[in-house]
Design an enzyme around this catalytic site. Structure first.
Site, short mmCIF file in Angstrom:
data_model
loop_
_atom_site.label_atom_id
_atom_site.label_comp_id
_atom_site.label_asym_id
_atom_site.label_seq_id
_atom_site.Cartn_x
_atom_site.Cartn_y
_atom_site.Cartn_z
N CYS A 27 5.41 1.31 5.08
CA CYS A 27 6.22 1.80 3.99
C CYS A 27 5.67 2.83 3.61
CB CYS A 27 7.04 1.15 3.13
SG CYS A 27 8.27 1.80 2.08
N CYS A 69 16.75 -2.49 6.21
CA CYS A 69 17.11 -1.22 6.67
C CYS A 69 17.40 -1.27 8.18
CB CYS A 69 15.59 -0.41 6.21
SG CYS A 69 15.30 -0.44 4.46
#
Length: 388
Positions: free
Chosen positions: A25, A329
């Site tokens: 990320c 997500c």
């Protein structure tokens, strides 16, 4: 207005800066990279580590996997940064060997302050002296000027279409790297204990599995990079993998795929510039989705239906919230892929809600909604702060 030559130079410069490789990320990468810039030689001399983070970085690093740690969240990102090398930048966790003893030593010395800012991370380490580093403006600290961004925002869909008809060789190399890097994050299936996907529609099924598996793998912290677009790896995956999946099903067409992915990147960045890098609106679905719709519509229909497809997408998912980077997500991206696919074969009139009269107005309207969601973002941050 920017001249024809300057338009193409501008677009090339934007792509070179906004399509970059990131391991894990981007927000934990930002934290790790900034820590690596600040760390002392003797890690066990550390008395305190203070992080000052923008809200989006805090939110997106809170629950996400950190590569090479088998752990989730901000603490392992800090430890990974202490173990990583500054020169690796957003791939700072590459080749690290995680140290549990160091985590135990650091855990009670870590303090976090969250501020209202654009992309920002400051690290203050108190040891035998004070060490400081900050990264701001973008996740790598290399920020384009407002003049360049504003010039890019003034471009039109036609400018992007003209550009992909004659893509510079240096950009083709970036796009090919993007295709291979993002494909490499996908796996044939998504873990069944997370989500079971087996649809009768072969194209949609392949698009979902390819995109959702890559996002899931990235969110658990798999040790493989993604090509981020406009500061987000998941946005890069959403903007590219549905198109790559369609190309695989229909028979590979390298020229068409390269043009489609380039158009997707251009419209994703354009959408990001009309909003804010990190907000309460899910950028991966909204901005990456706009990109994927543009690229897929071009791949399937040519230039004729791009604007209509974007209008249909605008009528559907904008408003879906971002509550941080995490494996969930992948579910939002699954919803995004459904919406992308529907947008290719539907038509919604301008009179509907926030649908704009053209490409530019659709993206401006989505951006306005995103900017108006600040109170939502504040509430999400408070919920995360109160989690035990």
């Amino acid at each position: 207005m920017v001249s024809i030559m300057n338009k193409n130079e501008l677009i090339t410069e934007i792509l070179k800066n906004e399509v970059v490789k990131a391991l894990g990320c981007t927000e934990v990468g930002l934290i790790g990279y900034t820590v690596a810039k600040a760390k002392p030689e003797d890690l066990y001399s550390i008395k305190e580590i203070k992080l000052i983070l923008d809200k989006g970085t805090f939110k997106n690093a809170f629950s996400v996997g950190v590569p090479n740690t088998n752990k989730f969240g901000i603490l392992p990102a800090v430890v990974g940064g202490l173990l990583g090398r500054e020169e690796n930048k957003l791939e700072v966790f590459k080749d690290i060997k995680y140290d549990e003893k160091l985590e135990e030593f650091i855990e009670n010395k870590l303090k976090i302050e969250v501020i209202d800012s654009d992309v920002y991370c400051k690290v203050i380490i108190k040891a035998n002296k004070v060490y400081e580093a900050e990264t701001k403006g973008s996740h790598s600290g290399k920020s384009l000027s407002d003049d360049l961004k504003n010039a890019y925002k003034s471009l039109t869909l036609k400018d992007f279409i003209d550009y992909i008809e004659d893509i510079p060789e240096e950009v083709i190399k970036i796009i090919k790297e993007t295709i291979e890097t993002n494909k490499n994050l996908s796996t044939p299936e998504v873990p069944e204990d997370f989500i079971s996907l087996d649809l009768k529609d072969e194209i949609l099924n392949h698009m979902l599995k390819k995109t959702v598996s890559a996002v899931y793998n990235r969110m658990i912290g798999i040790n493989k990079p993604a090509m981020a677009i406009a500061g987000s790896g998941n946005m890069g995956l959403t903007a590219t993998l549905p198109i790559i999946a369609y190309d695989e099903i229909k028979g590979h067409d390298e020229e068409k795929l390269t043009k489609s992915i380039t158009l997707s990147a251009l419209t994703t960045i354009y959408s990001a510039y009309h909003s804010s890098y990190i907000s309460a609106m899910c950028g991966c679905v909204n901005r990456g989705g706009i990109g994927a719709v543009s690229g897929l519509s071009y791949y399937i229909f040519g230039f004729d239906r791009i604007e209509e497809s974007i209008k249909s997408f605008t009528a559907n998912l904008p408003g879906i919230v971002c509550d941080g980077g995490k494996i969930g997500c992948a579910l939002k991206i699954a919803s995004g892929v459904f919406a992308i696919y529907l947008s290719l074969f539907s038509k919604v009139p301008y009179t509907n809600g926030i649908v704009g009269k053209d490409f530019k107005e659709c993206i401006e309207n989505i951006g306005k909604i995103g900017k108006a969601m600040k109170p939502v973002d504040d509430e999400i941050i408070e919920i995360l702060k109160n989690k035990k």
